[in-house]
Design a protein around this motif. Structure first.
Motif, PDB file in Angstrom:
ATOM      1  N   THR A 240     -67.000  39.362 -36.927  1.00  0.00           N
ATOM      2  CA  THR A 240     -65.746  39.713 -37.584  1.00  0.00           C
ATOM      3  C   THR A 240     -65.585  41.215 -37.492  1.00  0.00           C
ATOM      4  O   THR A 240     -66.423  41.976 -37.989  1.00  0.00           O
ATOM      5  CB  THR A 240     -65.733  39.279 -39.058  1.00  0.00           C
ATOM      6  N   ASP A 243     -61.190  45.105 -38.583  1.00  0.00           N
ATOM      7  CA  ASP A 243     -59.802  44.772 -38.918  1.00  0.00           C
ATOM      8  C   ASP A 243     -59.641  43.345 -39.411  1.00  0.00           C
ATOM      9  O   ASP A 243     -58.521  42.889 -39.680  1.00  0.00           O
ATOM     10  CB  ASP A 243     -58.878  45.017 -37.721  1.00  0.00           C
ATOM     11  N   TYR A 245     -60.360  40.519 -37.773  1.00  0.00           N
ATOM     12  CA  TYR A 245     -60.192  39.525 -36.720  1.00  0.00           C
ATOM     13  C   TYR A 245     -61.548  39.086 -36.159  1.00  0.00           C
ATOM     14  O   TYR A 245     -62.501  39.862 -36.095  1.00  0.00           O
ATOM     15  CB  TYR A 245     -59.327  40.088 -35.583  1.00  0.00           C
ATOM     16  N   GLU A 247     -64.038  37.825 -33.110  1.00  0.00           N
ATOM     17  CA  GLU A 247     -64.202  38.155 -31.703  1.00  0.00           C
ATOM     18  C   GLU A 247     -65.534  37.575 -31.225  1.00  0.00           C
ATOM     19  O   GLU A 247     -66.492  37.468 -31.994  1.00  0.00           O
ATOM     20  CB  GLU A 247     -64.206  39.679 -31.501  1.00  0.00           C
TER      21      GLU A 247
END
Length: 419
Positions: A240, A243, A245, A247
């Motif tokens: 994580t 930001d 998000y 990945e």
């Protein structure tokens, strides 16, 4: 090749440094906001090859039993409804067998000596300032019986180039004059002049900066969620980002150097690591009277308390608590550290003033021998389980694993996993 290192403590950063020196593309993933913010933040400060003696000894089970109800016990076992804790305890008991304890000490000595040489290499190449002192370590004993047990281990250590010897009271005060106020209560002492001390946080932060200058990419504030397996190998790391998000970070090789948290992350791909958190404590105090404070690192063997002078600060650390992943400070155990330091150096600090308390989860293996090397997944490597000796063994462990990843056999006699 591209290598992702999970963790930016002393182990992960040392690994990244040596991988970068070998010409690899290296990315370090770390959930904290910078390097050495967790277990490598405020330990006892001792680079102590002479302490290469496992906690798992034939005498330890009886000691642990006696300590069960003592909040200030050097090794505190808090039974929980936790299968991992009980599995670790059973493995620990097996490692207490005499022949296994002896073998484990030999492994720790080999790695400790290799790491000591590696420290010298890094210091020469980087010039990192970390309140380093190379004045040895004094070990204090409350009884002759405890000393005699330590001297038996010291005989083996001398065979491996670690000279830990008994010293007289006169020599003790010559080495550390600040003990004059409390010398009468010390029954016996040992000294190893090749041991050192220093601030692990400063060193690791400096080495991270040097690694970044070699091209290592550090991604901080990045939470590691899981390893991703595919086709019989590790295919990526789920993270994580800062930001928020998700990945997937992909590479040719992955190094698991997350300390105690290596165990749950390894479990995401079906690996059961025999590593369990052993919570340690430290207090850091500003030195008020320099002449009354120690200039040599010391260990109180009976209490498992370690003291190091770090510039104008006194660091006091120790104890081990097997209580899961809790990072709650226990005021009794914090108080013990202040009490022991004050008893030895009553005029050194303002004991009622500014005190910084800290706790960290040391990644303990049952026999104190870390897991370094390959796993059953071709691209996944381990560098974890160093317990109380991460500072002592960290640089050498990073160098050894970089050798393994580079297809070289590290130049020491050690049971590397998968090798």
């Amino acid at each position: 090749m591209k290598v992702v290192v999970l963790g930016a403590g002393i182990i992960g950063v040392s690994t990244a440094w040596f991988l970068a020196r070998d010409g690899h593309e290296v990315v370090v993933l770390e959930r904290a906001t910078g390097p050495a913010r967790e277990t490598s933040f405020a330990n006892g400060g001792q680079i102590s090859v002479s302490h290469s003696e496992p906690w798992a000894q034939p005498s330890t089970p009886w000691k642990v039993f006696k300590w069960l109800l003592r909040e200030d016990a050097p090794l505190l076992y808090r039974p929980r409804f936790d299968s991992a804790q009980w599995a670790f305890a059973l493995r620990f008991l097996r490692e207490c067998l005499p022949q296994r304890a002896h073998r484990n000490m030999l492994c720790m000595l080999a790695l400790g000596r290799f790491s000591r040489d590696t420290f010298a290499l890094i210091r020469e190449e980087t010039g990192i300032a970390f309140d380093h002192l190379a004045r040895g370590i004094v070990t204090l004993f409350e009884s002759r019986r405890d000393l005699e047990q330590a001297l038996r281990a010291a005989e083996t250590m001398r065979e491996f180039g670690v000279d830990k010897r008994e010293i007289s009271r006169t020599e003790l005060l010559r080495i550390e004059p600040a003990l004059a106020a409390s010398a009468d209560r010390i029954a016996a002492a040992c000294y190893c002049d090749s041991d050192q001390s220093g601030d692990i946080h400063k060193f690791t932060s400096g080495l991270a900066a040097a690694a970044a200058a070699l091209g290592v990419e550090f991604r901080f504030s990045t939470r590691i969620n899981a390893l991703l397996a595919e086709g019989g190998d590790v295919a990526g790391v789920s993270v994580t980002r800062p930001d928020g998000y998700f990945e997937t970070v992909r590479a040719d090789a992955y190094v698991l150097a997350l300390g105690s948290y290596s165990t749950p992350i390894a479990r995401s791909v079906g690996l059961a690591l025999p590593v369990y958190p052993a919570k340690g404590y430290s207090v850091t105090l500003p030195i008020r009277e320099p002449a009354a404070a120690p200039t040599v690192a010391l260990t109180e063997e009976s209490y498992k308390v370690f003291m190091s002078r770090l510039g104008d600060r006194l660091r006091v650390a120790g104890t081990a608590e097997l209580a899961g992943y809790s990072s709650t400070l226990n005021p009794v155990r914090c108080g013990l550290l202040v009490q022991r330091a004050r008893a030895l150096f009553p005029d050194a600090c303002d004991w009622e003033g500014e005190v910084q308390y800290w706790t960290g989860l040391r990644p303990a293996s049952p026999g104190n021998v870390p897991l370094i090397g390959r796993t059953r997944y071709p691209s996944l490597y381990l560098n974890t389980g160093h317990g109380t000796l991460g500072w002592t063994e960290g640089p050498g462990s990073g160098r050894a694993l970089a050798d393994i990843i580079g297809g070289r056999r590290p130049p020491l006699d050690f049971p590397f996993t998968g090798c």
